[in-house]
Scaffold this active site. Structure first.
Site, short mmCIF file in Angstrom:
data_model
loop_
_atom_site.label_atom_id
_atom_site.label_comp_id
_atom_site.label_asym_id
_atom_site.label_seq_id
_atom_site.Cartn_x
_atom_site.Cartn_y
_atom_site.Cartn_z
N GLU A 126 0.84 -1.15 0.30
CA GLU A 126 -0.11 0.21 -0.27
C GLU A 126 1.15 1.09 0.13
O GLU A 126 1.79 1.49 0.65
CB GLU A 126 -0.71 -0.45 1.20
N ASN A 262 -2.54 -6.47 4.77
CA ASN A 262 -2.97 -7.55 4.16
C ASN A 262 -3.29 -8.71 4.06
O ASN A 262 -3.07 -9.06 5.44
CB ASN A 262 -1.55 -7.98 3.74
N HIS A 294 -7.19 -2.42 14.92
CA HIS A 294 -6.98 -1.75 13.61
C HIS A 294 -7.15 -2.44 12.63
O HIS A 294 -7.54 -2.72 11.36
CB HIS A 294 -6.82 -0.34 13.54
N GLU A 295 -5.68 -3.12 12.07
CA GLU A 295 -5.83 -3.77 11.24
C GLU A 295 -6.24 -4.86 11.24
O GLU A 295 -7.00 -5.45 9.64
CB GLU A 295 -3.84 -5.02 11.67
N HIS A 298 -9.39 -4.43 9.49
CA HIS A 298 -9.75 -3.99 8.36
C HIS A 298 -9.83 -5.15 7.09
O HIS A 298 -10.66 -5.07 5.78
CB HIS A 298 -8.13 -3.65 7.52
N GLU A 317 -9.92 4.22 5.55
CA GLU A 317 -9.34 4.30 6.95
C GLU A 317 -10.46 4.80 8.00
O GLU A 317 -9.94 5.15 9.19
CB GLU A 317 -7.90 5.44 7.08
ZN ZN Z 1 -5.69 1.29 8.64
#
Ligand code: ZN
Length: 854
Positions: A126, A262, A294-295, A298, A317
């Site tokens: 990213e 990822n 957070h990850e 996602h 985000e």
């Molecule tokens: Zn993020």
């Protein structure tokens, strides 16, 4: 000024120019033959022309690749190599594209694409890093399934999805979920895993791993628990379940950002996942828990539903930050989390939104997308969702989210899609609300009040100052949560959300026995700057009585600011009534220690500078510093007799645990210690340093001692004890700078850049030094200009190695227009020098140009 513009003017990309790619990528097969300087990447991609495509140009992105060979349907072809990629004649029917390229992971210091960190191979794709791995339509709206074969002699070789098989010198992976290339990941090296498992709500066993370098195994347990809590929370609150049989996290020492989502293989900056009581502070633990969440979150908001293009970045985000904030509030304390977030918003987003780098949460143009991973996209993006939730209500919010996942699963979406879901789920029109996504700048909200015959009127006027490219702003929808208190402290009206939609608007309350005290913008219901003329007495009243914890803190914070502003402008002594109010609160053991610690946290000196500037004064950083010192010294003296008792009462007994309650107590204890140190010169801090069995207390003690210029021995001891631990050493570098007197800050930072453990190649270490320098308001802005020069020297040097981190750190200069002519010309000279550097990266060029153009 000679030759400040780069040789080729960087290209600007516009949201309005979006066109879909003319081909579907039906499947992607990648083979990696790993070698540090000569890795071969062989791709085999099935493309199908889209029947309705307006543009059939076959352009594949590619940068820093050595093309070895290319084939279409097995026949060698010679593509045309063009700026940023290649073009090729292709059939009008589905075909197979094959290419072999060579890349150099060991020489990749930009940490984008495939690179090496401590002999370990890892990737960061990213936003546009995949094009440094192979030729590909490197854009988020091209989604495909990836099958990956890794060949090499690394003991552990990982990629996305599920393992397909492995043997001597190879491993194969398959990710069944179509994804954009930015979510691709590969890791290979000598790694050990901390295992775990999670059973999803529908009963699927998921294998979990945190992969680390040998020696770091003891720092994984907390992260693993955080991951399991996140998985459970997303099921409970959003109904979202994990969708693979395996979830891997890898810790990497050299990483430009915090972490990366990822698919099935999250890669983390080791500072954002590794934790132990001896090496991590309470703040580190809280941050690690939040970033793991957070990850993980996602996986749905970002991966299953991704972005159509990078202008839509806040779609994933903003929403994911909003979700991780909800998670932290649930795991810890809702008001404390809200106060922390508002402090961070004001420290990072407000300066951005009110300076040359201001941009809307959904920008409409960029030169380098990496420059838009900003506090505005992330934090303001989350605030916008918070406002939306407040406007539609909780029930409607979750209804809309459910529809979002049903309607858009597997798609690459836009902010329009997101808002449409809310419109459809709630029947409410959101065209005016959408301005929050397109307008930059922090709205100012002027409030006036009127009371007569039992009727109380609040009048709001909103306006937003001009920002780059946006001279005029339309009024936005602003949810203002308001409660009314009676003069004796009772709440006469509970919280109600007033919806502002016009430039000027009044709201009336009837039947009030006396003029109420309003509590406005409770919970910080909108990211605006409230301008209201009110007395310090009323602020002190709210600090004591407001039923909304956020606004109680806010009243204290506003009061603290007023007191300091008066000290700076008039040389006034610290306000006695405020000192009394603080004393009362600090000594009140019925109050939450975390809350008391937050009330004791002074407003940042940069915030005071901005406030002075907004009121038409030129801030003098040294005077602001001196006022802060005087205030704290006076407070310490006023509290003198209570400090020993408070110190004892806030000392946490028993073994260290990183829970919210203990952390709150230790936070207060740390503030008490720093006050105490002003009176005893460091006796208590030295004792605490000796006795500490956890980093929170060791670090607090060292900080207090360094601030008192009485910590040389402890600093050396700290170095001896921790020199082999990179993450703790980052703290050591940063703390010495943060605690230095303003006239010594730049020299301290300069000396540390000559330390054997300083490294330009490790972003954490670079940020430890220069983040601390830029964060020391009076030190960085010292009239000598040494701070500016030192930062500029090092940014110029770093740009050759790592443009992304260089560009991000240029933001240290974004507030330059606040200061006096002397400082402005010193800063302008440094910015101009950076801009004029030969071969300056596109990233840094864009940032310095934007800052200079203000
Ligand atoms: Zn993020």
């Amino acid at each position: 000024m000679k030759d400040a513009s780069p040789a080729t003017a960087p290209k600007t990309f516009y949201l309005k120019d979006y066109t879909p790619f003319g081909y579907d990528a039906e499947s992607v097969h990648l083979t990696f033959r790993l070698a540090p300087e000569t890795t071969r990447v062989i791709s085999r991609i099935r493309f199908a022309p889209k029947p309705d495509a307006a543009d059939r140009t076959f352009f594949l992105h590619g940068e820093e690749l050595k093309l070895i060979s290319a084939k279409i349907d097995g026949q060698a072809v010679t593509p045309e190599l063009v700026e940023g990629g290649l073009k090729c004649e292709v059939p009008g029917a589905p075909f197979t594209w094959e290419a072999e390229v060579e890349i150099n992971p060991a020489g990749n210091t930009a940490l984008e694409g495939l690179y090496m960190s401590n002999r370990m191979y890892c990737t960061q794709c990213e936003a546009e890093g995949f094009r440094k791995i192979t030729y590909y339509p490197d854009r988020p709206d091209v989604m495909s399934t990836f099958t990956v074969r890794i060949e090499g002699d690394e003991p552990v070789m990982l990629s996305n999805g599920n393992p397909m098989g492995q043997g001597e010198g190879w491993a194969e992976w398959h990710d069944p979920w179509p994804k954009p290339a930015y979510l691709f990941a590969l890791v290979a090296g000598d790694l050990v895993n901390h295992p775990g498992s999670f059973t999803t709500k529908s009963g699927r066993e998921v294998e979990l791993n945190i992969w680390v370098r040998p020696g770091d195994e003891h720092k994984c347990a907390f992260g693993m628990e955080a991951l399991k809590k996140s998985m459970k929370w997303d099921e409970d609150v959003y109904g979202l379940e994990y969708d693979l049989d395996l979830f891997n996290i890898v810790a990497v020492d050299d990483f430009n950002m915090g972490a990366m989502e990822n698919k099935g293989l999250n890669i983390f900056n080791s500072s954002c996942v590794l934790a132990s009581p001896e090496t991590s502070t309470d703040a580190n633990f809280e941050r690690i828990e939040a970033i793991i969440a957070h990850e993980y979150f996602h996986n749905w908001t970002g991966n299953r539903i991704t972005c159509r293009d990078w202008f839509q970045l806040c779609l994933k985000e903003g929403l994911t930050v909003f979700r991780d904030a909800q998670f932290t509030a649930d795991m810890r304390s809702e008001p404390v989390k809200r106060i922390e977030d508002v402090i961070a918003l004001r420290a990072r987003q407000f300066p951005e939104d009110n300076g040359p780098l201001a941009h809307p949460p959904r920008p409409e143009q960029f030169q380098e997308i990496n420059n838009f991973y900003t506090a505005t996209v992330y934090e303001k993006g989350a605030e916008v969702i918070g406002m939306l939730k407040r406007l539609v209500g909780d029930e409607n919010y979750y209804k809309a989210l459910k529809l979002y996942f049903e309607r858009h699963d597997g798609q690459a979406c836009t902010i329009e899609d997101w808002l449409k879901v809310f419109e459809d789920a709630t029947g409410r029109g959101l065209s005016q609300f959408k301005l929050w996504y397109s307008q930059a700048g922090t709205p100012r909200l002027k409030v006036s009040e009127d009371y007569a015959d039992g009727t109380y009127t609040l009048t709001f006027e909103q306006s937003t100052p001009p920002t780059p490219g946006q001279p005029d702003k339309a009024p936005r929808v602003i949810p203002v949560a308001v409660g009314l208190l009676s003069p004796n402290g009772d709440e006469v009206r509970g919280t109600e959300v007033l919806e502002l939609t016009e430039a000027k608007q009044s709201f009336t309350y009837q039947g009030l026995a006396s003029k109420p005290v309003p509590s406005i913008l409770r919970e910080f219901s909108a990211p605006v700057i409230l301008e209201r003329e009110t007395s310090n007495a009323e602020r002190a009243f709210l600090l004591a009585h407001d039923t909304d914890p956020f606004n109680r803190w806010e009243a204290g914070n506003a009061l603290a600011k007023e007191v300091r502003v008066a000290m700076v402008l008039d040389g006034a002594a610290p306000d006695a009534a405020y000192l009394d109010a603080l004393e009362k609160l600090v000594r009140d053991d019925d109050q939450d220690p975390a809350f008391r610690a937050l009330v004791l946290t002074p407003p940042s000196q940069s915030d005071i500078a901005q406030t002075l500037f907004d009121r038409g004064h030129t801030p003098d950083p040294q005077k602001i510093y001196d006022a802060a010192e005087t205030f704290t010294q006076t407070l310490a003296q006023q509290l003198e007799t209570s400090l020993p008792r408070l110190y004892a009462a806030t000392t946490v007994d028993g073994p260290y645990a990183p829970d919210a309650e203990g952390a709150g107590k230790r936070a207060l204890n740390g503030r008490i210690l720093s006050l105490l140190t002003r009176l005893d010169g460091g006796e208590q801090a030295a004792r605490q340093y000796q006795a500490a069995d956890n980093m929170t207390q060791q670090y607090a003690a060292l900080g207090a001692l360094l601030k008192a210029e009485n910590g040389e021995a402890q600093s050396q001891a700290f170095f001896k004890q921790w020199q082999d631990d990179r993450l703790v050493m980052d703290k050591w570098f940063a703390l010495q700078i943060a605690c230095a007197a303003p006239e010594k800050t730049a020299a301290t930072a300069a000396a540390l850049t000559r330390h054997p453990l300083f490294s330009m190649k490790n972003p954490n270490r670079f940020r430890a030094v220069f983040g601390a320098l830029a964060g020391h308001h009076a030190g960085f802005h010292h009239a000598s200009g040494e701070g500016y020069q030192l930062l500029a020297d090092n940014l110029i040097a770093l740009d050759k190695l790592n443009p992304q981190t260089t560009a991000r750190m240029c933001a240290a200069f974004q507030t330059w227009k606040r200061y006096d002519a002397g400082r402005q010309s010193l800063i302008r000279a440094q910015l101009t020098r950076i801009a004029g550097t030969d071969g300056l990266s596109r990233d840094t060029t864009e940032m310095v140009t934007r800052i200079l153009d203000a």
